[in-house]
Design a protein around this motif. Structure first.
Motif, mmCIF file in Angstrom:
data_model
loop_
_atom_site.group_PDB
_atom_site.id
_atom_site.type_symbol
_atom_site.label_atom_id
_atom_site.label_comp_id
_atom_site.label_asym_id
_atom_site.label_seq_id
_atom_site.Cartn_x
_atom_site.Cartn_y
_atom_site.Cartn_z
ATOM 1 N N SER A 7 13.741 1.659 -3.146
ATOM 2 C CA SER A 7 12.667 2.464 -3.774
ATOM 3 C C SER A 7 11.718 1.755 -4.400
ATOM 4 O O SER A 7 10.503 2.062 -4.789
ATOM 5 C CB SER A 7 13.148 3.608 -4.601
ATOM 6 N N SER A 8 11.968 0.499 -4.971
ATOM 7 C CA SER A 8 11.118 -0.409 -5.626
ATOM 8 C C SER A 8 11.506 -1.746 -5.509
ATOM 9 O O SER A 8 12.823 -2.033 -4.957
ATOM 10 C CB SER A 8 11.264 0.079 -7.219
ATOM 11 N N ALA A 9 10.904 -2.629 -5.935
ATOM 12 C CA ALA A 9 10.982 -4.184 -5.712
ATOM 13 C C ALA A 9 12.277 -4.577 -6.690
ATOM 14 O O ALA A 9 13.117 -5.470 -6.390
ATOM 15 C CB ALA A 9 9.896 -4.969 -6.119
ATOM 16 N N ALA A 10 12.533 -3.791 -7.761
ATOM 17 C CA ALA A 10 13.786 -3.915 -8.537
ATOM 18 C C ALA A 10 15.009 -3.661 -7.634
ATOM 19 O O ALA A 10 16.233 -4.349 -8.016
ATOM 20 C CB ALA A 10 13.839 -2.944 -9.631
ATOM 21 N N GLY A 29 8.975 7.002 -0.658
ATOM 22 C CA GLY A 29 7.998 8.059 -0.021
ATOM 23 C C GLY A 29 8.123 7.238 1.718
ATOM 24 O O GLY A 29 8.423 8.068 2.521
ATOM 25 N N ILE A 30 7.924 6.123 1.558
ATOM 26 C CA ILE A 30 7.674 5.316 3.068
ATOM 27 C C ILE A 30 9.093 5.042 3.728
ATOM 28 O O ILE A 30 8.863 5.024 4.987
ATOM 29 C CB ILE A 30 6.846 4.128 2.693
ATOM 30 N N ALA A 31 9.983 5.327 2.999
ATOM 31 C CA ALA A 31 11.461 4.728 3.532
ATOM 32 C C ALA A 31 11.603 5.136 5.047
ATOM 33 O O ALA A 31 11.850 4.460 5.650
ATOM 34 C CB ALA A 31 12.470 5.288 2.636
ATOM 35 N N PRO A 32 11.237 6.621 5.288
ATOM 36 C CA PRO A 32 11.748 6.991 6.558
ATOM 37 C C PRO A 32 11.113 6.361 7.637
ATOM 38 O O PRO A 32 11.411 6.374 8.995
ATOM 39 C CB PRO A 32 12.001 8.653 6.435
ATOM 40 N N ALA A 33 9.663 5.891 7.525
ATOM 41 C CA ALA A 33 9.105 5.594 8.265
ATOM 42 C C ALA A 33 8.646 4.020 8.407
ATOM 43 O O ALA A 33 8.072 3.573 9.453
ATOM 44 C CB ALA A 33 7.495 6.281 8.032
ATOM 45 N N GLY A 34 9.144 3.247 7.267
ATOM 46 C CA GLY A 34 8.784 1.699 7.285
ATOM 47 C C GLY A 34 9.323 1.123 6.349
ATOM 48 O O GLY A 34 9.154 0.116 5.887
ATOM 49 N N GLY A 35 10.442 1.734 5.343
ATOM 50 C CA GLY A 35 10.850 1.013 4.337
ATOM 51 C C GLY A 35 12.261 0.641 4.305
ATOM 52 O O GLY A 35 12.920 -0.034 3.139
ATOM 53 N N ILE A 36 12.922 0.292 5.453
ATOM 54 C CA ILE A 36 14.151 -0.080 5.614
ATOM 55 C C ILE A 36 14.304 -1.686 5.549
ATOM 56 O O ILE A 36 13.413 -2.287 6.588
ATOM 57 C CB ILE A 36 15.037 0.633 6.863
ATOM 58 N N ARG A 37 15.227 -2.108 5.054
ATOM 59 C CA ARG A 37 15.418 -3.570 5.312
ATOM 60 C C ARG A 37 16.782 -3.876 5.950
ATOM 61 O O ARG A 37 17.734 -2.977 5.768
ATOM 62 C CB ARG A 37 15.555 -4.198 3.888
ATOM 63 N N SER A 38 17.036 -4.815 6.572
ATOM 64 C CA SER A 38 18.463 -5.351 7.108
ATOM 65 C C SER A 38 18.458 -6.602 7.565
ATOM 66 O O SER A 38 17.538 -7.459 8.042
ATOM 67 C CB SER A 38 18.315 -4.378 8.604
ATOM 68 N N GLY A 75 11.867 12.318 7.768
ATOM 69 C CA GLY A 75 13.150 11.842 7.138
ATOM 70 C C GLY A 75 13.517 12.570 6.032
ATOM 71 O O GLY A 75 14.649 12.822 5.678
ATOM 72 N N HIS A 76 12.321 12.684 4.833
ATOM 73 C CA HIS A 76 12.765 13.831 3.809
ATOM 74 C C HIS A 76 13.305 15.089 3.973
ATOM 75 O O HIS A 76 13.910 15.719 3.333
ATOM 76 C CB HIS A 76 11.596 13.455 2.822
ATOM 77 N N PRO A 130 0.790 -1.235 -0.044
ATOM 78 C CA PRO A 130 0.189 0.133 0.070
ATOM 79 C C PRO A 130 0.942 1.066 0.051
ATOM 80 O O PRO A 130 0.398 2.284 0.097
ATOM 81 C CB PRO A 130 -0.788 0.009 1.276
ATOM 82 N N TYR A 131 2.304 1.141 -0.081
ATOM 83 C CA TYR A 131 3.012 2.141 0.203
ATOM 84 C C TYR A 131 3.999 2.415 -1.167
ATOM 85 O O TYR A 131 5.355 2.025 -0.745
ATOM 86 C CB TYR A 131 3.820 2.317 1.428
ATOM 87 N N GLY A 132 3.677 2.584 -2.116
ATOM 88 C CA GLY A 132 4.807 2.643 -3.309
ATOM 89 C C GLY A 132 5.044 4.191 -3.761
ATOM 90 O O GLY A 132 5.566 4.197 -4.709
ATOM 91 N N GLU A 133 4.510 5.119 -3.012
ATOM 92 C CA GLU A 133 4.585 6.400 -3.557
ATOM 93 C C GLU A 133 5.949 7.052 -3.712
ATOM 94 O O GLU A 133 6.896 6.553 -2.994
ATOM 95 C CB GLU A 133 3.949 7.450 -2.797
#
Length: 324
Positions: free
Chosen positions: A191-194, A218-227, A159-160, A126-129
Motif C-alpha cells: 500500500s505504500s513504499a514503506a 487503490g491501484i493494487a488490483p489493477a497494477g500494484g502487485i509485486r512478485s 478487485g475492491h 501517479p497512483y498513490g490513492e
C-alpha cells in the motif's frame, strides 16, 4: 530442480534479447519437463512490479468468488461498494471483467494528465490513492457506452468489490486465496513504499532514471502487485495444471479488440504462429512484464524487466520457441 546449464542458457537469452541497457531482469520457462528461472542483476528472490498482470490475478479472484457464490454475473458495483447515487452503481462486475463496462481508463478527478507529466518529469508514482480516495474519485465518473475499452479504473473497482463481497480487503484476499494456497511467498500488493521489502527491485525509465515504486491501496488490483520470478513460475504452473483458484478466468467468453482477440476475466487470448496464446502484459513507471501460456502445449513464459521498455515481443517469441 532446474539444471544449472539450462538456467545459464536462459540468462544468456534474456541478456541477448533485452540488451545491455536493461540491467535487471528475470524470466522463466515452464514445460512438462520442469521450470527454469533466471535472474540477472538481482537476487533470485527479488520482487518486481508486475504491472497490469495484476489484472489477471484480480480476474482469478473474481472467478473464484463466482465459484464460491459470493458474487454472480448480475452483481453490481453498487451492491458492494459505497458509491451513493453515482452512475457506477449499476455497473456489473461481469462487464468490468471483460473491459466492456463503459468505465473510462481512469477517473478524471484523478487528474491523469497531471500525474503523467509528473511521472515523465520526476519519476513520481501517479497512483498513490487509498481505497477511500479512489471511491471518491469514482463517484464523479460519467459512465460511457458499454463497449470494449481497457479500463484501469474498472479493475481497481472490481478487485475492491470482490474483496468487499468476502468481507475483506484486497491484500488479504490476495494472500488468503492466491499466494498462501499456491505457496507464493513474495507476491504481495504494498500500500505504500514503506511496505516494500529489502529485496524489492528498483525500476528505471527507458533512459535509466530511477522511478518511484507504484504502490497504493487503490491501484493494487489493477497494477500494484509485486512478485519474484519464482512465484510467477509457480503461478504459471498452477494455471496450466488447473490448480490455481479461479483458473476459469483464462477461458475466453467474448471478443475484445476484433475477432482475433478474445477475453476471459482480464486474460486475453489470440492466435500466434498457429497457437492459441493466453496472456497479459504490464507496464509501470520503471518496469515491464509479460506472461503467456500455451495451454494446449502445457507451456508458459514470464519475462520481468526493471526498465520501462516493452518485453512483449520477446515473451511471445520465447513461448513459441518452447513448442516444436
Amino acid at each position: 530442480m532446474t539444471a544449472p546449464i539450462a538456467r545459464e542458457e536462459l540468462a544468456s537469452q534474456v541478456r541477448r534479447r533485452l540488451g545491455a541497457r536493461t540491467r535487471t531482469a528475470a524470466a522463466t520457462t515452464v514445460t512438462a519437463d520442469g521450470i527454469t528461472t533466471a535472474v540477472i542483476g538481482a537476487p533470485e528472490h527479488a520482487d518486481f512490479e508486475i504491472g497490469s498482470i495484476s489484472k489477471g490475478v484480480t480476474g482469478l479472484l473474481y472467478t473464484d468468488a463466482l465459484s464460491r457464490g459470493e458474487v454472480s454475473s448480475e452483481t453490481t458495483l453498487g451492491d458492494l461498494l459505497p458509491l451513493g447515487d453515482s452512475d457506477l452503481k449499476t455497473v456489473t462486475l461481469a462487464s468490468i471483467a471483460v473491459h466492456s463496462s463503459g468505465l473510462p481508463s481512469l477517473p478524471p478527478a484523478a487528474q491523469p494528465l497531471r500525474g503523467t507529466l509528473r511521472l515523465w518529469r520526476s519519476g513520481t508514482n501517479p497512483y498513490g490513492e487509498t481505497v477511500d480516495q479512489l471511491l471518491e474519485q469514482a463517484r464523479s465518473v460519467t459512465l460511457g457506452s458499454p463497449r470494449p475499452r481497457y479500463s484501469n479504473l474498472g479493475f481497481q473497482l472490481l478487485g475492491h468489490a470482490v474483496a468487499s463481497a468476502a468481507g475483506s480487503t484486497y491484500p488479504d484476499i490476495l494472500r488468503q486465496r492466491i499466494t498462501e494456497p499456491l505457496g507464493l511467498s513474495t507476491m504481495h500488493a504494498p500500500s505504500s513504499a514503506a511496505e516494500l521489502r529489502p529485496s524489492s527491485v528498483v525500476g528505471v525509465s527507458r533512459s535509466g532514471r530511477t522511478m518511484e515504486p507504484w504502490t497504493g491501496a487503490g491501484i493494487a488490483p489493477a497494477g500494484g502487485i509485486r512478485s519474484s520470478i519464482g512465484d510467477m513460475a509457480r503461478l504459471a504452473r498452477a494455471l496450466l495444471d488447473g490448480t490455481a483458484p479461479g483458473v476459469t478466468a483464462l477461458d475466453p467468453v467474448t471478443t475484445f479488440t476484433g475477432p482475433a482477440v478474445r477475453i476471459g476475466a482480464g486474460w486475453l487470448t489470440l492466435s500466434a504462429r498457429s497457437r492459441e496464446i493466453t496472456w497479459h502484459n504490464g507496464g509501470t513507471g520503471g518496469f515491464r512484464s509479460w506472461m503467456g501460456l500455451d495451454r494446449e502445449a502445457g507451456t508458459a513464459v514470464v519475462v520481468l524487466a526493471a526498465r520501462s521498455v516493452s518485453v512483449d515481443r520477446h515473451g511471445f517469441a520465447m513461448l513459441a520457441d518452447l513448442t516444436p
